[in-house]
Design a protein around this motif. Structure first.
Motif, PDB file in Angstrom:
ATOM      1  N   GLY A  32      -5.985   1.235   7.101  1.00 52.45           N
ATOM      2  CA  GLY A  32      -6.069   1.946   5.833  1.00 52.45           C
ATOM      3  C   GLY A  32      -4.808   2.705   5.510  1.00 52.45           C
ATOM      4  O   GLY A  32      -4.341   2.709   4.370  1.00 52.45           O
ATOM      5  N   PHE A  33      -4.222   3.336   6.519  1.00 53.11           N
ATOM      6  CA  PHE A  33      -2.982   4.095   6.327  1.00 53.11           C
ATOM      7  C   PHE A  33      -1.881   3.177   5.795  1.00 53.11           C
ATOM      8  O   PHE A  33      -1.205   3.489   4.805  1.00 53.11           O
ATOM      9  CB  PHE A  33      -2.562   4.722   7.660  1.00 53.11           C
ATOM     10  N   GLY A  34      -1.694   2.049   6.461  1.00 52.24           N
ATOM     11  CA  GLY A  34      -0.643   1.127   6.045  1.00 52.24           C
ATOM     12  C   GLY A  34      -0.881   0.554   4.668  1.00 52.24           C
ATOM     13  O   GLY A  34       0.047   0.450   3.849  1.00 52.24           O
ATOM     14  N   GLY A  63       0.640  -4.181   3.862  1.00 53.08           N
ATOM     15  CA  GLY A  63       0.471  -2.867   4.469  1.00 53.08           C
ATOM     16  C   GLY A  63      -0.657  -2.862   5.484  1.00 53.08           C
ATOM     17  O   GLY A  63      -0.554  -2.249   6.558  1.00 53.08           O
ATOM     18  N   ALA A  64      -1.748  -3.561   5.147  1.00 56.86           N
ATOM     19  CA  ALA A  64      -2.887  -3.655   6.075  1.00 56.86           C
ATOM     20  C   ALA A  64      -2.489  -4.413   7.334  1.00 56.86           C
ATOM     21  O   ALA A  64      -2.870  -4.036   8.453  1.00 56.86           O
ATOM     22  CB  ALA A  64      -4.060  -4.341   5.381  1.00 56.86           C
ATOM     23  N   LEU A  65      -1.711  -5.493   7.154  1.00 62.46           N
ATOM     24  CA  LEU A  65      -1.240  -6.259   8.316  1.00 62.46           C
ATOM     25  C   LEU A  65      -0.374  -5.394   9.221  1.00 62.46           C
ATOM     26  O   LEU A  65      -0.553  -5.385  10.449  1.00 62.46           O
ATOM     27  CB  LEU A  65      -0.445  -7.477   7.844  1.00 62.46           C
ATOM     28  N   LYS A 103       5.058  -2.491   7.329  1.00 61.08           N
ATOM     29  CA  LYS A 103       4.570  -1.465   6.398  1.00 61.08           C
ATOM     30  C   LYS A 103       5.682  -0.990   5.474  1.00 61.08           C
ATOM     31  O   LYS A 103       5.455  -0.777   4.278  1.00 61.08           O
ATOM     32  CB  LYS A 103       3.973  -0.289   7.185  1.00 61.08           C
ATOM     33  N   GLU A 104       6.880  -0.819   6.020  1.00 59.28           N
ATOM     34  CA  GLU A 104       7.998  -0.383   5.183  1.00 59.28           C
ATOM     35  C   GLU A 104       8.374  -1.458   4.170  1.00 59.28           C
ATOM     36  O   GLU A 104       8.682  -1.159   3.011  1.00 59.28           O
ATOM     37  CB  GLU A 104       9.195  -0.016   6.062  1.00 59.28           C
TER      38      GLU A 104
END
Length: 284
Positions: A32-34, A63-65, A103-104
């Protein structure tokens, strides 16, 4: 948009949970954070001609990955602690670097494989794979400042540093007994109370804190666009952006940690300590 709202709810649930009681909760938090913070940044900084739905879809899954891969890196650290095998630390570090990089890239609205990075102490190695492969070194000034200060007061543990890929120092200072602590994580560094230098639980706990800092580094991408625009107009700023990776995310992470740690009686109930305790096996 429905998926974005659902993911946001999941991360809010994760933040409100006092402890990560199992791998499902830990995975939901990291995924969730990503997904959420990568998507928010991608939306804010998308080009005017880019379809909103396309940007959301791409940043959500990337982001989830990245968040899931980050979660797996923390589980690898847990295996290091359980099996007392130092080899797992480097495996976990490389997996964590991959998750953070993805994520970045999601937050920057790039393909997940465009740029990778690896942090070691105050050094950041960036591997650009889009079009033509290149490697760039950047110094992280906040971690560098802490490293100098720590090195002047403690003993550098070369063996543990090589085994874990993290800068580790040891100290016999009375401060550890006064605060009833055995180790502490600083930006890019770990300081351990000397009698516990071989304690797998303790070192795993503190490395998780470094990984949490990596989690929050996604917020540095939020200011990439204004910094890039400023760099065009100012040669000094351009040089700084080319050679330094300033850890602006500590402006968010540190106050959040302090707020979560109040009152002092519930210090170890904050979600950052709970996550470190869950994977490090130090929850009581």
């Amino acid at each position: 948009m429905r998926n974005l709202i659902l993911t946001l709810l999941l991360i809010l649930i994760s933040f409100s949970t006092n402890a990560q009681a199992n791998d499902t909760e830990a995975a939901l938090y990291n995924v969730g954070f990503g997904a959420v913070f990568g998507t928010v940044r991608a939306i804010i900084n998308k080009s005017p001609d880019e379809p909103l739905g396309k940007v959301i879809k791409k940043s959500l899954w990337q982001g989830a990955l990245g968040g899931y891969i980050t979660f797996e890196s923390k589980r690898l650290l847990r295996e290091a602690r359980r099996q007392e095998q130092w080899e797992y630390f480097w495996m976990a570090k490389l997996v964590n670097a991959a998750g953070t990089s993805i994520k970045e890239n999601a937050a920057l609205n790039k393909d997940f494989y465009d740029r990778w990075h690896l942090n070691i102490g105050f050094s950041r190695l960036e591997f650009n794979t889009k079009d033509e492969f290149s490697v760039k070194y950047k110094l992280m000034p906040v971690a560098f400042t802490y490293t100098i200060g720590i090195a002047l007061q403690t003993k550098f543990e070369l063996e543990k540093t090589l085994k874990t890929g993290e800068f580790i120092f040891s100290s016999n200072t009375d401060r550890f007994t006064e605060t009833n602590s055995r180790g502490v994580a600083f930006p890019g560094n770990i300081v351990v109370y000397s009698p516990y230098i071989n304690d797998f639980k303790l070192i795993t706990h503190e490395v998780i804190h470094l990984y949490q800092s990596n989690d929050f580094s996604v917020f540095n991408t939020y200011i990439n666009k204004p910094l890039a625009q400023w760099s065009i107009k100012n040669k000094t700023v351009n040089w700084i952006n080319e050679h330094l990776y300033t850890e602006y995310h500590y402006l968010l992470l540190r106050p959040l940690y302090i707020i979560e740690s109040e009152p002092i009686e519930t210090y170890y109930n904050n979600f950052l300590e709970q996550e470190a305790g869950y994977f490090g096996g130090t929850l009581h």
